[in-house]
Enzyme design. Sequence first.
Site, PDB file in Angstrom:
ATOM      1  CE1 TYR A 144      -3.918   2.852   0.808  1.00 50.95           C
ATOM      2  CE2 TYR A 144      -2.902   3.196   2.610  1.00 50.95           C
ATOM      3  CZ  TYR A 144      -4.340   2.902   1.380  1.00 50.95           C
ATOM      4  OH  TYR A 144      -4.482   3.861   1.363  1.00 50.95           O
ATOM      5  CG  ASN A 189     -12.020  -2.972  14.311  1.00 51.38           C
ATOM      6  OD1 ASN A 189     -13.225  -3.959  13.085  1.00 51.38           O
ATOM      7  ND2 ASN A 189     -10.935  -3.618  14.249  1.00 51.38           N
ATOM      8  NE  ARG A 210      -2.384   5.332  12.553  1.00 52.90           N
ATOM      9  CZ  ARG A 210      -1.511   4.714  13.355  1.00 52.90           C
ATOM     10  NH1 ARG A 210      -0.594   5.124  13.975  1.00 52.90           N
ATOM     11  NH2 ARG A 210      -0.932   3.466  12.668  1.00 52.90           N
ATOM     12  N   PRO A 273       2.704   2.681  12.376  1.00 51.41           N
ATOM     13  CG  PRO A 273       2.211   4.450  10.821  1.00 51.41           C
ATOM     14  CD  PRO A 273       1.547   2.424  11.497  1.00 51.41           C
TER      15      PRO A 273
END
Length: 314
Positions: A144, A189, A210, A273
């Site tokens: 990706y 989720n 994030r 990350p």
Amino acid sequence: MSKILVTGGAGFLGSHLCDALLAQGHEVTCLDSFYTGSLSNIAHLQSETRFKCIEADVQNKIDGDFDEIYNLACPASPVHYQKDPIYTFKTSVLGAMNVLDLAVRTGARVFQASTSEVYGDPVVHPQPESYWGNVNPIGIRSCYDEGKRAAETLFFDYQRMFGVDIKVVRIFNTYGPRMDSKDGRVVSNFIIQALRDEDITIYGDGTQTRSFCFYSDLIDGFIKLMNSGNDIKGPVNIGNPGEFTMLELAKKIVSITESKSQIRLLPLPEDDPKQRKPDTTIATEKLGWKPNVNLDSGLRKTISYFSQQVKFKG
Ligand code: NAD
Ligand code: UDP
């Protein structure tokens, strides 16, 4: 009115983009292989005379004559893009070449949905567009990350060689209604787990961060970039600069849903990350863009969408 092609138009972001472009009066063609997208995302558009959907793969040559092309076709969640990494890589690279070749033949302006994943596991924080990133070229996320990096390379090479009118956006984690409930992304989720009072699965110790952008802010940024002057090619970061740990996200969702869910720690996936936060100076100064929906308010809207889904699907 422009004639616009949206590849990946049956996906989460693509379907919202089709809605926004139709609302502006344009004629929209969605091209999608339905690899991760679904007919239900565009079912409400079937009777719209300015909307057409073509089932096709961007890995193949694309025909047609359009004023603008938005290239969103690519599986986006780690679960989906890692399922068949070679398909993912080919989709990014061949898909970019096919939309760019179409732009060369027709003179269309062409937009690439790139990603914050081009920064990999960043050692510069927050991430400005000038940062070249820290990407593992041979890991499980590389199909990706490197696919999207190669697509950016192609966009800028086609621009330099053939004068193609390009726009490149780097999208940071975006969420909202129409996310696929099974694609394993963190927001969907956690919401589904909370609504079902199941354990909230945090990967690692939950301290990774994030920045979460609500879909409507992102789509607004897409259209502002597409309509910007010829001098702005990108890449431009679009994302909400609010930064949250996964533990904070889980607690917010449990609190809003008044869930009985408990936190369960699971192993951190390879190359996950550690931190992510966009520097949005360019988007603000050059596009006049800023996000309007904060995390609490975006989560409430997304939770309300998933409550309906959970109710119907059990
Ligand atoms: P999504 O999986 O919901 O949508 C992707 C769409 O592309 C789906 O409809 C899928 O069927 C289609 N597709 C995949 N491969 C294809 C192929 N070979 N040919 C034709 N269609 C194909 O994901 P999304 O979240 O809507 O992401 C849209 C785009 O934005 C992707 O390019 C993704 O990389 C990028 N992006 C998204 C995020 C995010 O947080 N949602 C972040 C960064 C980048
Ligand atoms: N994550 C998590 N639990 C989940 C799904 C994801 O803790 O059930 C973590 C994941 O390890 C990552 C972050 O949430 O650190 C964001 O994951 P997502 O797959 O949504 O996006 P990406 O990793 O591509 O940013």
